[in-house]
Design an enzyme around this catalytic site. Structure first.
Site, mmCIF file in Angstrom:
data_model
loop_
_atom_site.group_PDB
_atom_site.id
_atom_site.type_symbol
_atom_site.label_atom_id
_atom_site.label_comp_id
_atom_site.label_asym_id
_atom_site.label_seq_id
_atom_site.Cartn_x
_atom_site.Cartn_y
_atom_site.Cartn_z
ATOM 1 N N ASP A 74 5.437 -8.286 -43.949
ATOM 2 C CA ASP A 74 6.132 -9.210 -43.045
ATOM 3 C C ASP A 74 5.935 -8.864 -41.571
ATOM 4 O O ASP A 74 6.533 -9.489 -40.697
ATOM 5 C CB ASP A 74 7.623 -9.252 -43.379
ATOM 6 C CG ASP A 74 8.314 -7.912 -43.154
ATOM 7 O OD1 ASP A 74 7.605 -6.922 -42.865
ATOM 8 O OD2 ASP A 74 9.555 -7.855 -43.260
ATOM 9 N N LYS B 251 -5.675 -12.708 0.225
ATOM 10 C CA LYS B 251 -5.825 -13.548 -0.961
ATOM 11 C C LYS B 251 -4.523 -14.264 -1.277
ATOM 12 O O LYS B 251 -3.448 -13.721 -1.111
ATOM 13 C CB LYS B 251 -6.257 -12.673 -2.146
ATOM 14 C CG LYS B 251 -6.448 -13.367 -3.457
ATOM 15 C CD LYS B 251 -5.457 -13.048 -4.541
ATOM 16 C CE LYS B 251 -4.773 -11.740 -4.533
ATOM 17 N NZ LYS B 251 -3.780 -11.571 -5.620
ATOM 18 N N ARG C 228 -2.655 -16.408 -4.476
ATOM 19 C CA ARG C 228 -2.713 -16.729 -5.905
ATOM 20 C C ARG C 228 -1.972 -18.042 -6.141
ATOM 21 O O ARG C 228 -0.783 -18.151 -5.874
ATOM 22 C CB ARG C 228 -2.073 -15.610 -6.727
ATOM 23 C CG ARG C 228 -2.269 -15.753 -8.221
ATOM 24 C CD ARG C 228 -1.493 -14.677 -8.971
ATOM 25 N NE ARG C 228 -1.937 -13.339 -8.620
ATOM 26 C CZ ARG C 228 -2.968 -12.728 -9.194
ATOM 27 N NH1 ARG C 228 -3.673 -13.355 -10.123
ATOM 28 N NH2 ARG C 228 -3.305 -11.505 -8.842
#
Length: 331
Positions: A55, A211, A213
């Site tokens: 499981d 930079k 994002r």
């Protein structure tokens, strides 16, 4: 600074541990690294059985007595992150119930470290939750390497020794006899890391990639702050995940006239599509990482160089066991 560039592999043990109560136990995340650490210390890892039931539940059993011992559990919580973390906590509980005197979780790579603060409403600070879970499982001390942010060390209410992979990376880079070196941070958030790295590299000049994002795992490099034209650029970060940040940075450095480009990171997370990005022959001269996370065989490419941090971790383990200074390793 002590050299930690390669793992010791000799017949004579480095330390006298004949009557020591120090014990190493490896989880399934990075058994090769654990073997190298044991070799450095001149001992063997305590046998462990770890299996999965039908499981999906995990089962762990320590195969020899650790009663009264100083136990170090070596387990980076890398992919599969949840299984690695759960296995570590089960190992801790097993050691606790086996009457170990002290349990130290040696976590070369700390999963969930990027979730170290809330950036939007109704988010979890999962790095703090992970620290809480480890404490509740019974860990007495943590030894971590290159945490994504220094504040994570403070998430623990138990001792947390934080060590750095930079000596290993710098030893290797210095062996290459590079000239006209500039250390580059791939984003503004990594400036402190890059500055410290540059200082250790004979106070090399520093450049920063500005930079932004736009979304998770999507990075856009805009401009370089600093002089890189005609220089050997060393991009330094704590980890390489999809490779978007460091590859977009390298492309920008190439456009700005960098002569040679090296990528350096402690943690090779290497999620897709990092292989396709990093293995491009005309981008990096070398991609240099450590073995804090095992690099799977089909992710190896000619430019990749994997350095061992086993000596450094082994030395830190020994110092913790002997109750001596760990921070002095990096002075």
């Amino acid at each position: 600074m002590t050299s930690f560039i390669t793992a010791v592999d000799n017949e004579e043990p480095t330390f006298n541990l004949t009557n020591s109560r120090l014990r190493l136990v490896s989880g399934t995340s990075n058994p090769k690294l654990a073997e190298e650490i044991a070799s450095y210390l001149g001992i063997e890892n305590v046998p462990l059985v770890s299996k999965r039931f039908a499981d999906g539940e995990l089962y762990v059993q320590i195969q020899q007595s650790i009663r009264g011992c100083d136990v170090f559990l070596i387990q980076p919580t890398c992919a599969p992150v949840n299984d690695s973390l759960m296995e570590l906590m089960i190992m801790v509980d097993a050691c606790k119930r086996a009457s170990a005197r002290q349990i130290t979780a040696v976590i070369p790579y700390f999963g969930y470290a990027r979730a170290d603060r809330k950036t939007s409403g109704r988010e979890s600070i999962t790095a703090k939750l992970t620290a809480n879970l480890l404490e509740k499982s019974g860990v007495d001390r943590v030894l971590a390497m290159d945490l994504h942010s220094a504040q994570i060390q403070g998430y623990f209410d138990i001792p947390c020794d934080h060590i750095y992979g930079s000596p290993v990376l710098i030893d290797y880079l210095e062996s290459l006899k590079l000239e006209e070196v500039v250390v580059v941070s791939p984003d503004v958030g990594g400036v402190a890391r890059a500055r410290a790295f540059a200082k250790l590299m004979s106070d090399a000049p520093l450049a920063i990639i500005d930079k932004r994002r736009s979304a998770h795992n999507i990075a856009e490099s805009l401009t370089v702050i600093g002089e890189v034209k005609g220089k050997t650029a060393i991009l330094i970060d704590d980890m390489i995940d999809t490779g978007g940040t460091i590859c977009s940075g390298a492309n920008l450095l190439k456009k700005e006239g960098a002569k040679r480009i090296f990528a350096c990171a402690s943690h090779a997370v290497f999620s897709p599509p990092s292989y396709e990005r990093l293995s491009s022959k005309d981008l990096f001269e070398q991609v240099i990482v450590t073995n804090s996370i095992p690099v799977i065989d089909n992710y190896e490419f000619p430019q990749l160089k994997v350095l061992s941090v086993a000596n450094m971790l082994g030395e830190a383990i020994w110092r913790i066991h002997e109750e001596s200074s760990v921070s002095s390793m990096f002075r």
